[in-house]
Design a protein around this motif. Structure first.
Motif, PDB file in Angstrom:
ATOM      1  N   ARG A 147       0.851  -1.194   0.000  1.00  0.00           N
ATOM      2  CA  ARG A 147       0.000   0.000   0.000  1.00  0.00           C
ATOM      3  C   ARG A 147       0.887   1.245   0.000  1.00  0.00           C
ATOM      4  O   ARG A 147       1.793   1.383   0.807  1.00  0.00           O
ATOM      5  CB  ARG A 147      -0.923   0.043   1.209  1.00  0.00           C
ATOM      6  CG  ARG A 147      -1.741   1.355   1.282  1.00  0.00           C
ATOM      7  CD  ARG A 147      -2.807   1.341   2.348  1.00  0.00           C
ATOM      8  NE  ARG A 147      -3.968   0.611   1.826  1.00  0.00           N
ATOM      9  CZ  ARG A 147      -5.022   0.284   2.568  1.00  0.00           C
ATOM     10  NH1 ARG A 147      -5.061   0.599   3.845  1.00  0.00           N
ATOM     11  NH2 ARG A 147      -6.047  -0.353   2.028  1.00  0.00           N
ATOM     12  N   LEU A 148       0.581   2.144  -0.934  1.00  0.00           N
ATOM     13  CA  LEU A 148       1.250   3.434  -1.032  1.00  0.00           C
ATOM     14  C   LEU A 148       0.228   4.519  -0.770  1.00  0.00           C
ATOM     15  O   LEU A 148      -0.908   4.433  -1.249  1.00  0.00           O
ATOM     16  CB  LEU A 148       1.815   3.651  -2.448  1.00  0.00           C
ATOM     17  CG  LEU A 148       2.694   2.561  -3.042  1.00  0.00           C
ATOM     18  CD1 LEU A 148       3.033   2.900  -4.482  1.00  0.00           C
ATOM     19  CD2 LEU A 148       3.944   2.396  -2.213  1.00  0.00           C
ATOM     20  N   TYR A 149       0.617   5.559  -0.016  1.00  0.00           N
ATOM     21  CA  TYR A 149      -0.172   6.782   0.050  1.00  0.00           C
ATOM     22  C   TYR A 149       0.585   7.792  -0.800  1.00  0.00           C
ATOM     23  O   TYR A 149       1.791   7.991  -0.618  1.00  0.00           O
ATOM     24  CB  TYR A 149      -0.304   7.302   1.476  1.00  0.00           C
ATOM     25  CG  TYR A 149      -1.353   6.584   2.299  1.00  0.00           C
ATOM     26  CD1 TYR A 149      -2.200   5.628   1.755  1.00  0.00           C
ATOM     27  CD2 TYR A 149      -1.509   6.882   3.635  1.00  0.00           C
ATOM     28  CE1 TYR A 149      -3.159   4.991   2.515  1.00  0.00           C
ATOM     29  CE2 TYR A 149      -2.475   6.248   4.418  1.00  0.00           C
ATOM     30  CZ  TYR A 149      -3.298   5.304   3.839  1.00  0.00           C
ATOM     31  OH  TYR A 149      -4.243   4.669   4.599  1.00  0.00           O
ATOM     32  N   VAL A 150      -0.121   8.411  -1.741  1.00  0.00           N
ATOM     33  CA  VAL A 150       0.519   9.300  -2.704  1.00  0.00           C
ATOM     34  C   VAL A 150      -0.194  10.654  -2.703  1.00  0.00           C
ATOM     35  O   VAL A 150      -1.413  10.711  -2.870  1.00  0.00           O
ATOM     36  CB  VAL A 150       0.484   8.698  -4.128  1.00  0.00           C
ATOM     37  CG1 VAL A 150       1.234   9.581  -5.106  1.00  0.00           C
ATOM     38  CG2 VAL A 150       1.051   7.281  -4.135  1.00  0.00           C
ATOM     39  N   VAL A 151       0.577  11.718  -2.503  1.00  0.00           N
ATOM     40  CA  VAL A 151       0.066  13.075  -2.663  1.00  0.00           C
ATOM     41  C   VAL A 151       0.655  13.592  -3.966  1.00  0.00           C
ATOM     42  O   VAL A 151       1.874  13.693  -4.118  1.00  0.00           O
ATOM     43  CB  VAL A 151       0.459  13.992  -1.488  1.00  0.00           C
ATOM     44  CG1 VAL A 151      -0.009  15.422  -1.746  1.00  0.00           C
ATOM     45  CG2 VAL A 151      -0.127  13.458  -0.188  1.00  0.00           C
ATOM     46  N   VAL A 152      -0.227  13.848  -4.936  1.00  0.00           N
ATOM     47  CA  VAL A 152       0.155  14.277  -6.280  1.00  0.00           C
ATOM     48  C   VAL A 152      -0.132  15.768  -6.390  1.00  0.00           C
ATOM     49  O   VAL A 152      -1.259  16.202  -6.143  1.00  0.00           O
ATOM     50  CB  VAL A 152      -0.669  13.502  -7.344  1.00  0.00           C
ATOM     51  CG1 VAL A 152      -0.302  13.931  -8.743  1.00  0.00           C
ATOM     52  CG2 VAL A 152      -0.486  12.000  -7.170  1.00  0.00           C
ATOM     53  N   THR A 153       0.879  16.554  -6.756  1.00  0.00           N
ATOM     54  CA  THR A 153       0.693  17.994  -6.926  1.00  0.00           C
ATOM     55  C   THR A 153       1.105  18.411  -8.325  1.00  0.00           C
ATOM     56  O   THR A 153       1.980  17.783  -8.939  1.00  0.00           O
ATOM     57  CB  THR A 153       1.528  18.809  -5.912  1.00  0.00           C
ATOM     58  OG1 THR A 153       2.909  18.577  -6.165  1.00  0.00           O
ATOM     59  CG2 THR A 153       1.199  18.421  -4.497  1.00  0.00           C
ATOM     60  N   ASN A 154       0.476  19.474  -8.807  1.00  0.00           N
ATOM     61  CA  ASN A 154       0.897  19.965 -10.109  1.00  0.00           C
ATOM     62  C   ASN A 154       2.310  20.515  -9.987  1.00  0.00           C
ATOM     63  O   ASN A 154       2.799  20.784  -8.898  1.00  0.00           O
ATOM     64  CB  ASN A 154      -0.089  20.981 -10.688  1.00  0.00           C
ATOM     65  CG  ASN A 154      -0.114  22.297  -9.938  1.00  0.00           C
ATOM     66  OD1 ASN A 154       0.631  22.521  -9.001  1.00  0.00           O
ATOM     67  ND2 ASN A 154      -0.993  23.165 -10.344  1.00  0.00           N
ATOM     68  N   SER A 155       2.981  20.622 -11.110  1.00  0.00           N
ATOM     69  CA  SER A 155       4.358  21.109 -11.109  1.00  0.00           C
ATOM     70  C   SER A 155       4.624  21.842 -12.421  1.00  0.00           C
ATOM     71  O   SER A 155       3.846  21.737 -13.371  1.00  0.00           O
ATOM     72  CB  SER A 155       5.343  19.951 -10.936  1.00  0.00           C
ATOM     73  OG  SER A 155       5.259  19.066 -12.036  1.00  0.00           O
ATOM     74  N   LEU A 156       5.716  22.540 -12.437  1.00  0.00           N
ATOM     75  CA  LEU A 156       6.124  23.198 -13.677  1.00  0.00           C
ATOM     76  C   LEU A 156       6.548  22.136 -14.680  1.00  0.00           C
ATOM     77  O   LEU A 156       7.070  21.087 -14.301  1.00  0.00           O
ATOM     78  CB  LEU A 156       7.279  24.172 -13.408  1.00  0.00           C
ATOM     79  CG  LEU A 156       6.937  25.357 -12.497  1.00  0.00           C
ATOM     80  CD1 LEU A 156       8.192  26.164 -12.195  1.00  0.00           C
ATOM     81  CD2 LEU A 156       5.862  26.221 -13.123  1.00  0.00           C
TER      82      LEU A 156
END
Length: 175
Positions: A147-156
């Motif tokens: 199990r992975l917890y992933v926080v995905v954010t936009n980036s340049l």
């Protein structure tokens, strides 16, 4: 044996400004063809997050669309938090997300492969800072889920790789 469902508790404010719980429920995951499950816990279409926005963007993601309404769940215009449960022996294809991701291994091991040929095995408690790189995930354990917890954010954008991801195709999971 698979992992227990993800419980999502969300807070907010009453009309007079007091803190309150808005929801408390088990998340219904999106299941990929090889059994990998993605549980969307939170999403917002932009940063900074509007803490007064009542829309539950995570429900939109669980229906297969990112918060911009597009079909690509892996490139988000704002921020998204999800749990990814990977069955024993399962692997993803090599793919690139044009985001910055914090990946916390909640239950490992999990192997991450780079397109350069490098590999690392991450264990429970390890954190990976994923900077828009081309990668693949492998659960090397023969009988235990990861199990992975992933926080995905936009980036340049990364100019040297921007062209290869213009088709917007979402990476799939394969066995």
């Amino acid at each position: 044996m698979s992992l227990p469902p993800v419980r999502r508790v969300t807070t907010g404010h009453t009309d007079d400004g007091l803190s309150t719980f808005q929801s408390d429920a088990l998340v219904q995951p999106l299941t990929r063809p090889n059994g990998t499950r993605i549980s969307f816990m939170y999403s917002a279409p932009s940063l900074p997050i509007d803490n007064q926005d009542p829309k539950d963007w995570a429900k939109q993601e669980s229906q297969g669309k990112n918060s911009a309404g597009g079909p690509n769940l892996f490139d988000v215009p704002g921020i998204s938090c999800r749990a990814i449960d990977i069955p024993p022996g399962a692997a993803s294809n090599m793919h690139r997300t044009l985001t910055f991701d914090f990946v916390v291994v909640m239950k490992g091991p999990i192997k991450v492969k780079m397109d350069s040929g490098e590999e690392k095995v991450l264990q429970t408690g390890d954190v990976l800072s994923q900077k828009g790189t081309k990668h693949a995930w492998v659960n090397p354990h023969p009988s235990e889920w990861a199990r992975l917890y992933v926080v995905v954010t936009n980036s340049l954008p990364i100019p040297s790789v921007q062209e290869e991801s213009k088709d917007g195709s979402a990476p799939g999971w394969v066995s």
